[in-house]
Design a protein around this motif. Structure first.
Motif, PDB file in Angstrom:
ATOM      1  N   TYR A 181     -13.159  -2.932  -1.397  1.00  0.00           N
ATOM      2  CA  TYR A 181     -11.969  -3.702  -1.748  1.00  0.00           C
ATOM      3  C   TYR A 181     -11.054  -2.912  -2.679  1.00  0.00           C
ATOM      4  O   TYR A 181     -11.508  -2.281  -3.641  1.00  0.00           O
ATOM      5  N   GLY A 182      -9.763  -2.950  -2.400  1.00  0.00           N
ATOM      6  CA  GLY A 182      -8.732  -2.411  -3.271  1.00  0.00           C
ATOM      7  C   GLY A 182      -7.675  -3.471  -3.485  1.00  0.00           C
ATOM      8  O   GLY A 182      -7.557  -4.417  -2.682  1.00  0.00           O
ATOM      9  N   HIS A 183      -6.886  -3.342  -4.554  1.00  0.00           N
ATOM     10  CA  HIS A 183      -5.932  -4.405  -4.883  1.00  0.00           C
ATOM     11  C   HIS A 183      -4.955  -4.680  -3.741  1.00  0.00           C
ATOM     12  O   HIS A 183      -4.559  -5.817  -3.511  1.00  0.00           O
ATOM     13  N   ARG A 225     -14.664   0.398   3.803  1.00  0.00           N
ATOM     14  CA  ARG A 225     -13.770   0.746   2.702  1.00  0.00           C
ATOM     15  C   ARG A 225     -13.875  -0.356   1.667  1.00  0.00           C
ATOM     16  O   ARG A 225     -13.619  -1.526   1.969  1.00  0.00           O
ATOM     17  N   GLY A 254       0.826  -1.201   0.000  1.00  0.00           N
ATOM     18  CA  GLY A 254       0.000   0.000   0.000  1.00  0.00           C
ATOM     19  C   GLY A 254       0.857   1.245   0.000  1.00  0.00           C
ATOM     20  O   GLY A 254       2.080   1.191   0.044  1.00  0.00           O
ATOM     21  N   THR A 289     -18.818  -2.523  -0.730  1.00  0.00           N
ATOM     22  CA  THR A 289     -19.078  -1.072  -0.625  1.00  0.00           C
ATOM     23  C   THR A 289     -19.625  -0.674   0.734  1.00  0.00           C
ATOM     24  O   THR A 289     -19.459   0.470   1.161  1.00  0.00           O
ATOM     25  N   GLU A 308      -7.157 -11.401  -7.969  1.00  0.00           N
ATOM     26  CA  GLU A 308      -8.570 -11.529  -7.624  1.00  0.00           C
ATOM     27  C   GLU A 308      -9.164 -12.850  -8.110  1.00  0.00           C
ATOM     28  O   GLU A 308     -10.107 -13.368  -7.502  1.00  0.00           O
ATOM     29  N   ASP A 340      -5.619  -4.687  -0.690  1.00  0.00           N
ATOM     30  CA  ASP A 340      -6.299  -5.568   0.261  1.00  0.00           C
ATOM     31  C   ASP A 340      -6.089  -7.038  -0.105  1.00  0.00           C
ATOM     32  O   ASP A 340      -6.022  -7.902   0.767  1.00  0.00           O
ATOM     33  N   GLN A 371     -12.518  -7.478 -10.257  1.00  0.00           N
ATOM     34  CA  GLN A 371     -12.260  -6.389  -9.329  1.00  0.00           C
ATOM     35  C   GLN A 371     -13.518  -5.565  -9.077  1.00  0.00           C
ATOM     36  O   GLN A 371     -13.807  -5.185  -7.935  1.00  0.00           O
ATOM     37  N   GLU A 402     -15.368  -4.993  -5.448  1.00  0.00           N
ATOM     38  CA  GLU A 402     -15.659  -3.648  -4.961  1.00  0.00           C
ATOM     39  C   GLU A 402     -17.144  -3.505  -4.628  1.00  0.00           C
ATOM     40  O   GLU A 402     -17.516  -2.956  -3.585  1.00  0.00           O
TER      41      GLU A 402
END
Length: 216
Positions: free
Chosen positions: A176-178, A174, A15, A170, A120, A180, A162, A166
């Motif tokens: 999902y982000g890559h 927060r 991150g 939601t 993913e 994570d 992805q 996400e």
């Protein structure tokens, strides 16, 4: 054999943010991937190789450069590249025919492994664990109905997967982000993922490569 070690260069990152936060998240990345690859680290120890490190490589190009041009102290290590295929793959056993990076002269197919088509794809092979992880934050926030029951995850485009993750997260504070995903990889169950050809090949051929390296 005490001086031998294995270094796995993995596309992805812990991150961003401040230097301190980045160091913390990179530490979480290394910890999670080491957990996922633990059977291979165990095999290395059985062969007398005690050092097994996972390196966050950032983007695919940067990861490939790290793999091909290691730091001096890593030059003698068994170096492994783990990278997104970014598309469907007909034969996971011939990764250099797929990746954008040029194969170094010294590298074989057993030195490179694909995440088909992306990280993913692997995570969504164990939706139950994803649901438990997100819902453990104190409320039932994970929307599993946003994720289709894909039968062949490795054929589904990265963006589709992805976007689904996400959408499913939601309401979890927060989305999902890559980054994570590089924590979640340490929580998913390997036995669920080994139905994917790219994961099965990783554990089979990487283990063979460790044996070859130990015998040198």
């Amino acid at each position: 054999m005490a001086d031998k070690e294995i270094v796995v260069y993995i596309e992805g990152e812990g991150g961003g943010g401040t230097t301190g936060k980045r160091h913390y998240l990179d530490g979480e990345f290394r910890k999670a991937w080491k957990e996922f690859l633990q059977p291979l680290a165990d095999r290395a120890r059985q062969r007398g190789i005690w050092k097994f490190r996972c390196i966050p490589g950032r983007g695919g190009s940067a990861t490939g450069k790290q793999f091909a041009n290691p730091l001096p102290e890593d030059a003698g290590a068994l170096r492994i590249l783990l990278i997104d295929s970014e598309g469907p793959v007909n034969n996971v056993a011939t990764p250099w025919a797929v990746v954008k990076q040029k194969r170094p002269d010294w590298a074989s197919d057993k030195d490179c492994y694909l995440m088909v088509q992306c990280l993913e794809s692997w995570l969504l092979a164990d939706v139950e664990t994803l649901r438990e992880y997100y819902n453990s934050r104190g409320k039932a926030c994970f929307r599993e109905n946003k994720i289709k029951a894909w039968q062949e995850l490795e054929k589904i485009p990265r963006k589709t997967l992805q976007d689904s993750l996400e959408a499913a997260t939601t309401e979890c504070g927060r989305p999902y982000g890559h980054a994570d995903g590089n924590v979640l990889i340490g929580k998913v169950r390997r036995e669920k993922l080994e139905t994917l050809s790219s994961v099965a090949r990783l554990f089979k051929d990487f283990a063979q490569r460790i044996d070859e390296y130990a015998a040198q």
